[in-house]
Write an enzyme that holds these catalytic residues in place. Structure first.
Site, short mmCIF file in Angstrom:
data_model
loop_
_atom_site.label_atom_id
_atom_site.label_comp_id
_atom_site.label_asym_id
_atom_site.label_seq_id
_atom_site.Cartn_x
_atom_site.Cartn_y
_atom_site.Cartn_z
N ILE A 234 -2.00 -8.62 3.13
CA ILE A 234 -2.01 -7.31 3.79
C ILE A 234 -0.89 -7.33 4.83
CG2 ILE A 234 -3.33 -5.74 5.27
CD1 ILE A 234 -4.22 -5.87 2.29
N LEU A 235 0.09 -6.44 4.65
CA LEU A 235 1.32 -6.54 5.44
C LEU A 235 1.17 -5.95 6.83
CD1 LEU A 235 3.77 -5.55 2.56
CD2 LEU A 235 3.02 -7.83 3.26
N ASN A 236 0.39 -4.88 6.95
CA ASN A 236 0.12 -4.27 8.26
C ASN A 236 -1.32 -3.76 8.23
OD1 ASN A 236 -0.29 -2.35 10.35
ND2 ASN A 236 1.90 -1.93 10.49
N THR B 287 -1.89 0.18 9.01
CA THR B 287 -1.50 1.17 8.00
C THR B 287 -2.23 0.90 6.67
OG1 THR B 287 0.45 -0.16 7.49
CG2 THR B 287 0.74 1.67 9.01
N GLN C 248 -4.55 3.41 4.34
CA GLN C 248 -4.37 3.64 2.91
C GLN C 248 -5.69 3.46 2.17
OE1 GLN C 248 -1.81 5.40 1.97
NE2 GLN C 248 -0.69 3.98 0.70
N GLY D 155 -2.16 1.51 -2.46
CA GLY D 155 -2.21 2.95 -2.27
C GLY D 155 -3.24 3.65 -3.15
N GLU D 156 -3.55 3.07 -4.29
CA GLU D 156 -4.42 3.76 -5.24
C GLU D 156 -5.75 3.06 -5.45
OE1 GLU D 156 -1.75 5.87 -8.39
OE2 GLU D 156 -0.68 4.13 -7.67
#
Lengths: 770, 167
Positions: A662-664, A667, A671, A736-737
């Site tokens: 998980i990059l951030n 955010t 999502q 995102g999905e």
């Protein structure tokens, strides 16, 4: 999407199966995995101040001199011909500059349909646009009015008189089944999968469920309307658009209007919500043509009704899911077949069966999708196309089987967890769905769930708990390019035509680049949303982040080589090769000997260079063909259902995700929650009401199409395993999905647990419970 | 007469059909006020007229004659942001950012409505002062649609500001 394509992809997959993993992208894990500093931090969005200040400029907000405004007229019949078209009254209205119909629209070709082979093909419909008097679906654009003001254009559009000679059209789902088509492939998967004899296994199974699930059409309903501001300058064209595919849209428009590629510039720095709906549709083409005819810059903002009329949504579906299990609950048969709409002039299959191929092991499979051809606006991809509604059917079926067998639905899933891809046999790159279930169940308090439906009560309210799996394939797009500029002051800029529509594209890639280049985030800029920049990937398939990340990786490798060349023999780095160094602490250093380090400033100063610029493209995404790569999730939800009114309230939801690094977290959580909330709408409220008699969408407003509002949305908890994927850039997969997948079933399963009523047709409205 | 917009006097438009929304966006280039439906269903166009939240798409510009209009650009600035603007960033109360100005303007007026004792559908006790609870905020903000699904962050941000105001 052909048999040829199936053969090519199958042979590439076979060949890659023999290639040692370390030769492929992702063969050696990204060195940044486990070595990150900025990545993984909860940075605020870089564009936050602009967005909360109302200063982020969207496509309909670009000020231009001599701007004109357009309004569209839509057909009111399904099929036929225009027999009379009277524009005189409109043309005589004050302020009107011109009326454009099929009579005076410039002759143009067909928009190339979006596909997996040609990256400049991004159309959602191959029907002619204002080229003839033929009507092909109800809502088709039949005229455009250009005027000095929006008010004048809107009024004039209402004065256009049209008579039609109507012909019979195909608008009925049930009737279209007789002519259903069976495509050879669904995206890059072979459509028909037949492993063993699933029908025979099903008949012989100790336990079985066999039901039909129905899902309605849905629309994206991004709050920002589709809008373009267009300006011609001689044979140059500038289009301010709100689009998820900046680079390829510019190419497609150039081809369509016979312009050189470098003469078309598409700008889209902000997209006010996309979800698959902000693609290349008829309105951009009409606006470009009308601006040409008018000889004026032009703005076209679709009305909300207009978005429903000419921008397709998610196809309705009818899916049969049958599961057979032996006495221990091990699946012996999985059958998933069904129908969805995909007219030949459309491009987007609703791939509801793809999740079924990856979720469970089974002795036999029978999977087949059929396409119905209706005279309607072509459907398109909408957040987690296929998986959002496919998981509804499959994950309800699993819950039904667990109930039939009298075992916990999580336990049933555990017993059928695959150790490799159930169809292809390829190894998973990383998969910890069961861990996601265990952690999610503990956090959610799954032990409170009572196996017997209707057991938990609170006054008039029955309370139920449900869960379901979500799944979404990993994708990385080929042809993702970036330009990396490193300056002598120690700052850097990454540029790509890429898109920002709320994912935090710049924010996260700046965090990435900071770690990749060994610079603070403050020293890095990110430019996007402009086709004049190196062509980025489209924002789709939850693929943009890793696609850009791979391109930035490639750029940093080029930069390393260039820096070593420039450093020369007077540097502490003298004699080192690219493989001996890494970028860190504002410069380049030896991996084995930290004392051998030279800063970017120093190298550039000695070389008398203001900057170094490198262009690079991400490697071919072969990892997705060699490995089975999927984001997955365990969704939990608690609902209460009123005995008196049938009203359903979602009290709590928790998503436990297994999506790589998980990059951030800030955010990413947004999502995940955003997807889950759209899933809440899919489960309970959302339905595009299509009148099969008139072929017309009847609820083309935000007042009549119900998306979740604040009061519908409970506090949603999200968590993740955070296990890095060793085969992907940064160890990340798409986020995102995945959030929307599984939610429909989790809510339906909770409603069943509350009431004992199994609703297999979405949305689950209160009338279905009374 | 004139319309006072973010402190500036502006003449009412000649064309009587012009909505307050289109006056702001197309004539004054105050594009922080957004358009999502043009029919009062989404709340993206919310501005403050004499301090009360109003859907500018359903308001003719002429109706604002003699009144004071505050848009997102007037609520705060980059140098001196409104507390709600800062809280929306801190709580990630948006993704694409399109519904955001409307959410913030609505929230600013909504907190004043609660403070003034205006009850809502979820107010349990109509005789007691209304409180800015999570449920009250969710109910009262339901006219502002968000499709990215930033609802939790939006409510968190508003709650934070309500707590700060109460302190």
């Amino acid at each position: 999407m052909s048999r040829m394509q199936n053969a090519v992809i199958a042979s590439v997959k076979t060949a890659l199966g023999w290639v040692p993993a370390q030769w492929l992208p992702g063969g050696t894990p990204d060195p940044l995995i486990g070595r990150s500093a900025a990545i993984g931090r909860q940075d605020n969005r870089l564009d936050g101040p602009a967005k909360v200040g109302g200063l982020a400029r969207f496509s309909a907000e670009v000020p231009l001199q001599r701007l004109s405004y357009a309004a569209l007229v839509y057909s009111s019949i399904v099929r036929g011909r225009i027999t009379r078209l009277d524009t005189a009254a409109a043309e005589a209205t004050p302020g009107v500059i011109l009326v454009m119909t099929h009579r005076n629209m410039p002759r143009i070709g067909l928009v190339p349909l979006i596909g997996v082979t040609d990256l400049s093909a991004v159309g959602n419909s191959s029907l002619p646009i204002l080229q003839d008097a033929t009507i092909r679906y109800n809502g088709q654009v039949v005229a455009a009015v250009v005027a000095e003001t929006q008010e004048q254009a809107d009024h004039a559009a209402s004065l256009i008189e049209i008579d039609y000679a109507a012909e019979p059209g195909k608008t009925r789902f049930e009737e279209a089944k007789t002519d259903a088509r069976t495509p050879a492939s669904i995206l890059i998967e072979k459509n028909h999968v037949s492993v063993g004899n699933a029908e025979r296994e099903l008949a012989a199974a100790a336990h079985r469920v066999d039901n039909v699930y129905r899902t309605p059409g849905q629309n994206h309903n991004a709050i920002e309307l589709h809008a373009v501001t267009v300006a011609w300058d001689g044979d140059s064209l500038v289009v301010h658009d709100t689009i998820q595919m900046v680079a390829s849209s510019a190419k497609a428009l150039a081809k369509l209007f016979g312009l050189k590629k470098d003469k078309v510039r598409v700008l889209s720095p902000f997209v006010g919500g996309g979800f698959g709906g902000k693609g290349l549709w008829d309105h951009q083409v009409v606006a470009v043509a009308a601006a040409k005819l008018a000889g004026r810059p032009l703005r076209l903002v679709l009305s909300r009704e207009g978005v429903y009329r000419i921008v397709g949504g998610r196809s309705p579906s009818e899916q049969r899911v049958a599961l057979g299990a032996d006495a221990d609950g091990r699946f012996t048969a999985i059958v998933h077949t069904g129908y969805s709409i995909m007219p030949p002039h459309g491009a987007c299959p609703e791939q509801y069966s793809l999740c079924t191929r990856a979720l469970y092991r089974s002795k036999s499979f029978e999977i087949l999708q059929r396409h119905l051809d209706l005279d309607i606006v072509p459907n398109t991809y909408m957040r987690a196309p296929g998986e959002a509604i496919g998981t509804f059917a499959v994950e309800c079926a699993v819950d039904e089987l667990a109930h039939e067998m009298g075992i916990d639905p999580i336990e049933l899933r555990r017993r059928n967890e695959p150790d490799r891809h159930p169809i292809h046999g390829s190894p998973f790159s990383q998969r910890a769905l069961i861990q996601a279930y265990e952690q999610g169940a503990a956090r959610f308090g799954w032990v409170r769930r009572q196996a017997e439906p209707g057991t938990l009560r609170d006054g008039e309210w029955r309370i139920g708990l449900g869960c379901a799996s979500g799944s979404f394939p990993y994708a990385r797009m080929p042809g993702a390019n970036v330009r990396l500029t490193l300056r002598s002051d120690g700052s850097a800029t990454i540029a790509s035509s890429a898109q920002e529509m709320g994912m935090g594209t710049a924010t996260v890639q700046v965090q990435h680049a900071a770690d990749r280049l060994g610079l603070p985030v403050e020293a890095i800029g990110f430019e996007l949303g402009d086709s004049a920049l190196p062509a980025g990937p489209m924002a789709g398939g939850s693929s943009q982040t890793v696609s850009l990340a791979a391109a930035i990786m490639a750029a940093s490798e080029k930069l390393t080589a260039e820096l070593l060349r420039l450093a020369g023999n007077d540097s502490p780095l003298a004699g080192l090769r690219a493989g001996d160094v890494r970028l860190l602490d504002g410069g380049i250093g030896a991996i084995e000997d930290p004392s051998r380090h030279e800063s970017y400033r120093s190298i550039l100063a000695r070389a008398a260079r203001d900057e170094i610029v490198v262009d690079a493209a991400g490697s071919a995404p072969l990892e997705m063909l060699k490995f089975a790569m999927h984001s997955s999730s365990a969704i939990f939800c608690e609902v209460r259902v009123s005995d008196v009114t049938g009203e359903i309230r979602v009290e709590r939801m928790l998503g436990s995700f297994d999506c790589g690094t998980i990059l951030n977290p800030k955010t990413a959580a947004s999502q995940f929650r955003g997807g889950m909330i759209m899933g809440l709408g899919l489960a309970l409220t959302e339905e595009t009401l299509f009148d099969e008699r008139s072929g017309r969408i009847m609820n083309a407003t935000l007042a009549d199409y119900h998306i979740p509002v604040h009061l519908d949305v409970p506090e949603i908890e999200v968590m993740w395993t955070g296990i890095a994927d060793p085969r992907s850039p940064l160890g990340a997969r798409g986020i995102g999905e995945i959030g929307i997948t599984g939610v429909g079933a989790a809510i339906a399963n909770a409603v069943f647990n509350a009431t004992g009523k199994r609703v297999r047709e979405l949305p689950i409205t209160l009338d279905k419970l009374l | 007469m004139a319309i006072r917009i973010n402190g500036q006097e502006v003449a009412a438009p000649q064309d009587a059909r012009v909505s307050l929304l289109d006056l702001l966006r197309e004539q004054l280039h105050l594009t922080g006020t957004k358009v999502g439906c043009n029919q009062g269903a989404c709340g993206a166009c919310t501005v403050l007229v004499d301090g009360a939240r109003v859907l500018s798409c359903l308001t003719l510009a002429a109706q604002a004659d003699g009144r004071s209009v505050t848009t997102i650009e007037g609520l705060g600035s980059a140098e001196a942001p409104h507390p709600l603007q800062s809280a929306f960033i801190a709580h990630d109360g948006f993704q694409c950012g399109y519904c955001t100005p409307g959410q913030i303007c609505a929230a600013a007026a909504m907190l004043r409505e609660i403070a003034a004792g205006v009850p809502s559908y979820v107010t349990a006790d109509l005789t007691a002062p209304a409180l800015p609870t999570r449920d009250e905020i969710r109910e009262r903000m339901s006219g502002n649609l968000c499709r990215c699904g930033a609802h939790n962050g939006i409510v968190d941000a508003i709650l934070r500001v309500a707590e700060e105001q109460a302190a």
